[in-house]
Write a protein that holds these residues in place. Structure first.
Motif, PDB file in Angstrom:
ATOM      1  N   GLY A   1       6.386  10.489   1.584  1.00 52.29           N
ATOM      2  CA  GLY A   1       5.486   9.190   0.776  1.00 52.29           C
ATOM      3  C   GLY A   1       6.271   8.075   1.465  1.00 52.29           C
ATOM      4  N   TYR A   2       4.996   7.025   1.486  1.00 51.10           N
ATOM      5  CA  TYR A   2       5.185   5.619   2.081  1.00 51.10           C
ATOM      6  C   TYR A   2       4.878   4.621   1.250  1.00 51.10           C
ATOM      7  N   ILE A   3       5.706   3.579   1.169  1.00 49.95           N
ATOM      8  CA  ILE A   3       5.348   2.251   0.445  1.00 49.95           C
ATOM      9  C   ILE A   3       5.189   1.285   1.795  1.00 49.95           C
ATOM     10  N   THR A   4       4.256   0.599   1.927  1.00 50.04           N
ATOM     11  CA  THR A   4       4.240  -0.419   3.126  1.00 50.04           C
ATOM     12  C   THR A   4       4.222  -1.854   2.610  1.00 50.04           C
ATOM     13  N   PHE A   5       4.752  -2.939   3.117  1.00 54.96           N
ATOM     14  CA  PHE A   5       4.696  -4.168   2.737  1.00 54.96           C
ATOM     15  C   PHE A   5       4.330  -4.980   4.088  1.00 54.96           C
TER      16      PHE A   5
ATOM     17  N   PHE B   1      -3.162   5.641   9.008  1.00 50.91           N
ATOM     18  CA  PHE B   1      -1.878   5.410   8.627  1.00 50.91           C
ATOM     19  C   PHE B   1      -0.953   5.627   9.836  1.00 50.91           C
ATOM     20  N   SER B   2      -0.263   4.568  10.342  1.00 51.36           N
ATOM     21  CA  SER B   2       0.727   4.785  11.359  1.00 51.36           C
ATOM     22  C   SER B   2       2.005   4.051  10.780  1.00 51.36           C
ATOM     23  N   PRO B   3       2.947   4.626  10.462  1.00 50.03           N
ATOM     24  CA  PRO B   3       4.308   3.761  10.063  1.00 50.03           C
ATOM     25  C   PRO B   3       4.743   2.540  10.931  1.00 50.03           C
TER      26      PRO B   3
ATOM     27  N   ASN C   1       3.012   0.543  12.348  1.00 46.79           N
ATOM     28  CA  ASN C   1       2.178  -0.445  12.107  1.00 46.79           C
ATOM     29  C   ASN C   1       2.429  -1.715  11.101  1.00 46.79           C
ATOM     30  N   TYR C   2       3.655  -1.443  10.421  1.00 47.53           N
ATOM     31  CA  TYR C   2       3.895  -2.179   9.364  1.00 47.53           C
ATOM     32  C   TYR C   2       5.420  -2.474   9.424  1.00 47.53           C
ATOM     33  N   PRO C   3       5.614  -3.945   9.250  1.00 49.46           N
ATOM     34  CA  PRO C   3       6.874  -4.426   9.406  1.00 49.46           C
ATOM     35  C   PRO C   3       7.967  -3.832   8.509  1.00 49.46           C
ATOM     36  N   ILE C   4       7.426  -3.399   7.178  1.00 47.43           N
ATOM     37  CA  ILE C   4       8.590  -3.016   6.387  1.00 47.43           C
ATOM     38  C   ILE C   4       7.938  -1.864   5.689  1.00 47.43           C
ATOM     39  N   LEU C   5       8.653  -0.946   5.411  1.00 50.08           N
ATOM     40  CA  LEU C   5       8.156   0.310   4.713  1.00 50.08           C
ATOM     41  C   LEU C   5       9.196   1.121   4.067  1.00 50.08           C
ATOM     42  N   MET C   6       9.083   1.654   3.178  1.00 52.95           N
ATOM     43  CA  MET C   6       9.892   2.761   2.439  1.00 52.95           C
ATOM     44  C   MET C   6       9.380   4.045   2.583  1.00 52.95           C
ATOM     45  N   SER C   7      10.126   5.016   2.977  1.00 54.16           N
ATOM     46  CA  SER C   7       9.813   6.406   3.381  1.00 54.16           C
ATOM     47  C   SER C   7      10.582   7.291   2.149  1.00 54.16           C
ATOM     48  N   PHE C   8       9.790   8.332   1.797  1.00 51.61           N
ATOM     49  CA  PHE C   8      10.524   9.121   0.601  1.00 51.61           C
ATOM     50  C   PHE C   8      10.123  10.658   1.084  1.00 51.61           C
ATOM     51  N   THR C   9      11.193  11.281   1.005  1.00 46.85           N
ATOM     52  CA  THR C   9      11.208  12.822   1.199  1.00 46.85           C
ATOM     53  C   THR C   9      11.215  13.536  -0.115  1.00 46.85           C
ATOM     54  N   LYS C  10      11.903  12.752  -1.007  1.00 47.01           N
ATOM     55  CA  LYS C  10      12.092  13.533  -2.261  1.00 47.01           C
ATOM     56  C   LYS C  10      11.450  12.932  -3.390  1.00 47.01           C
ATOM     57  N   ILE C  11      10.686  13.286  -4.522  1.00 51.02           N
ATOM     58  CA  ILE C  11      10.024  12.716  -5.533  1.00 51.02           C
ATOM     59  C   ILE C  11      11.255  11.998  -6.426  1.00 51.02           C
ATOM     60  N   GLU C  12      12.336  12.402  -6.482  1.00 55.18           N
ATOM     61  CA  GLU C  12      13.492  11.839  -7.289  1.00 55.18           C
ATOM     62  C   GLU C  12      13.914  10.728  -6.770  1.00 55.18           C
ATOM     63  N   SER C  13      13.633  10.457  -5.496  1.00 59.66           N
ATOM     64  CA  SER C  13      14.005   9.226  -4.827  1.00 59.66           C
ATOM     65  C   SER C  13      13.158   7.924  -5.512  1.00 59.66           C
TER      66      SER C  13
ATOM     67  N   ALA D   1       0.933  -1.200  -0.016  1.00 66.95           N
ATOM     68  CA  ALA D   1      -0.161  -0.068  -0.014  1.00 66.95           C
ATOM     69  C   ALA D   1       0.967   1.092  -0.031  1.00 66.95           C
ATOM     70  N   SER D   2       0.193   2.267  -0.479  1.00 69.04           N
ATOM     71  CA  SER D   2       0.998   3.568  -0.479  1.00 69.04           C
ATOM     72  C   SER D   2       0.300   4.667  -0.029  1.00 69.04           C
ATOM     73  N   THR D   3       0.839   5.827   0.578  1.00 71.49           N
ATOM     74  CA  THR D   3       0.130   6.927   1.241  1.00 71.49           C
ATOM     75  C   THR D   3       1.301   7.888   1.167  1.00 71.49           C
ATOM     76  N   VAL D   4       0.759   9.136   1.328  1.00 69.23           N
ATOM     77  CA  VAL D   4       1.403  10.399   1.705  1.00 69.23           C
ATOM     78  C   VAL D   4       1.102  11.075   2.582  1.00 69.23           C
ATOM     79  N   THR D   5       1.757  11.286   3.834  1.00 70.46           N
ATOM     80  CA  THR D   5       1.332  11.982   5.327  1.00 70.46           C
ATOM     81  C   THR D   5       1.218  13.567   4.866  1.00 70.46           C
ATOM     82  N   THR D   6       0.540  14.133   5.730  1.00 74.72           N
ATOM     83  CA  THR D   6       0.299  15.591   5.474  1.00 74.72           C
ATOM     84  C   THR D   6       1.695  16.417   5.562  1.00 74.72           C
ATOM     85  N   ASP D   7       2.695  15.822   6.391  1.00 77.43           N
ATOM     86  CA  ASP D   7       4.145  16.400   6.080  1.00 77.43           C
ATOM     87  C   ASP D   7       4.776  16.393   4.728  1.00 77.43           C
TER      88      ASP D   7
END
Length: 98
Positions: free
Chosen positions: A30-34, A53-55, A57-69, A21-27
């Motif tokens: 961006g996250y992708i959870t697994f 969404f609470s990070p 709660n997920y065993p593995i997640l990716m977080s992104f602070t830049k779109i380029e990433s 699943a993916s989401t973007v928080t108000t700050d």
């Protein structure tokens, strides 16, 4: 399937048993959870969780602070896909030539 040992965690795709699943928080992060599914499902069929969404709660997640990433990750996934297709086509050509 998520496979964890002392040295690494492997995300083994191909059976439909990893829920993504993916989401973007108000700050703006961006996250992708697994997480593991209880049973294999249909690959590429989205599943949605209506919970807040609470990070943690997920065993593995990716977080992104830049779109380029995200673009960089997409590029690597496309490269891996391209190479898998090439290998598959080579094997099919070899099998058809026999």
């Amino acid at each position: 399937m998520l496979i964890k040992n002392d040295e690494q965690t492997e995300l083994q795709f191909g059976n439909g048993d990893i829920r993504m699943a993916s989401t973007v928080t108000t700050d703006g992060v961006g996250y992708i959870t697994f997480e593991n599914h209880d049973a294999p499902g249909v690959i590429n069929q989205p599943t949605y969780n209506q919970d807040t969404f609470s990070p943690e709660n997920y065993p593995i997640l990716m977080s992104f602070t830049k779109i380029e990433s995200i673009d960089s990750l997409i590029g690597q996934l496309l490269y891996a896909k391209e190479n898998m297709i090439k290998l598959k086509n080579m094997k099919e050509e070899q099998n058809n030539g026999k």
